[in-house]
Structures are given as structure tokens and as C-alpha cells.
Motif scaffolding. Structure first.
Motif, PDB file in Angstrom:
ATOM      1  N   PRO A  30      47.279  41.480  36.847  1.00 31.77           N
ATOM      2  CA  PRO A  30      46.228  40.895  36.436  1.00 31.77           C
ATOM      3  C   PRO A  30      45.627  39.387  37.059  1.00 31.77           C
ATOM      4  O   PRO A  30      44.556  39.487  37.136  1.00 31.77           O
ATOM      5  CB  PRO A  30      46.321  40.797  34.748  1.00 31.77           C
ATOM      6  CG  PRO A  30      47.584  41.995  34.582  1.00 31.77           C
ATOM      7  CD  PRO A  30      48.390  42.134  36.033  1.00 31.77           C
ATOM      8  N   LYS A  34      42.325  39.075  38.948  1.00 29.15           N
ATOM      9  CA  LYS A  34      41.344  38.134  38.496  1.00 29.15           C
ATOM     10  C   LYS A  34      40.962  37.079  39.846  1.00 29.15           C
ATOM     11  O   LYS A  34      39.643  36.800  39.921  1.00 29.15           O
ATOM     12  CB  LYS A  34      41.764  37.550  37.453  1.00 29.15           C
ATOM     13  CG  LYS A  34      40.632  36.518  36.754  1.00 29.15           C
ATOM     14  CD  LYS A  34      41.254  35.827  35.435  1.00 29.15           C
ATOM     15  CE  LYS A  34      40.278  34.793  34.908  1.00 29.15           C
ATOM     16  NZ  LYS A  34      40.687  34.178  33.667  1.00 29.15           N
ATOM     17  N   GLU A  42      37.783  42.212  34.291  1.00 29.47           N
ATOM     18  CA  GLU A  42      39.175  42.506  33.782  1.00 29.47           C
ATOM     19  C   GLU A  42      38.992  43.536  32.517  1.00 29.47           C
ATOM     20  O   GLU A  42      40.229  43.918  32.447  1.00 29.47           O
ATOM     21  CB  GLU A  42      39.935  40.839  33.638  1.00 29.47           C
ATOM     22  CG  GLU A  42      40.056  40.244  34.549  1.00 29.47           C
ATOM     23  CD  GLU A  42      40.551  38.888  33.640  1.00 29.47           C
ATOM     24  OE1 GLU A  42      41.804  38.962  33.537  1.00 29.47           O
ATOM     25  OE2 GLU A  42      39.803  38.003  33.532  1.00 29.47           O
TER      26      GLU A  42
END
Length: 67
Positions: A30, A34, A42
Motif C-alpha cells: 500500500p 500510494k 487507495e
């Protein structure tokens, strides 16, 4: 050169980038997602976009070097 890709978010929160034949190209954490894909929320479950192949190769090479 660009390639159409499908991005899906896994149950554990990582992002899978696949080509249109559903072959896995990248599996991204993650925080990395990003940083490298700010144009994609997201909060997605599924996204589709045209991605420059050099961007994918750059991320693959970083992953290999960082391993």
C-alpha cells in the motif's frame, strides 16, 4: 509504450497489477502504491488504466534490488 492494466486490491490491502489477460505483473504494498500511483485512489477495489511500461519495469527492478 503504454499497456492497459487492471489494478485490484487484495483482501490484505496490497495491490495487484495485471494485464488484460489477467497475468500478474506487479504485487505492490500500500505505501509503495500510494507513492508511485498518486492518480489512483487507495480506496479502489478495481481500477483500469493505461500504464507506461517503463513505470512497471522501474517498480519491478526496485523490488529486485530491495529484496
Amino acid at each position: 509504450m503504454k499497456q492497459q492494466v487492471i489494478i485490484t486490491k487484495s483482501v490484505c490491502g496490497w495491490f495487484n497489477v495485471k494485464n488484460t489477460d489477467h497475468e500478474l505483473l506487479l504485487n505492490i504494498a500500500p505505501d509503495v502504491f500510494k507513492k508511485h500511483f498518486p492518480e489512483v485512489s487507495e480506496d479502489i477495489c478495481v481500477a483500469c488504466l493505461e500504464l507506461d511500461i517503463s513505470r512497471m519495469l522501474e517498480l519491478k527492478n526496485k523490488k529486485k534490488v530491495g529484496s
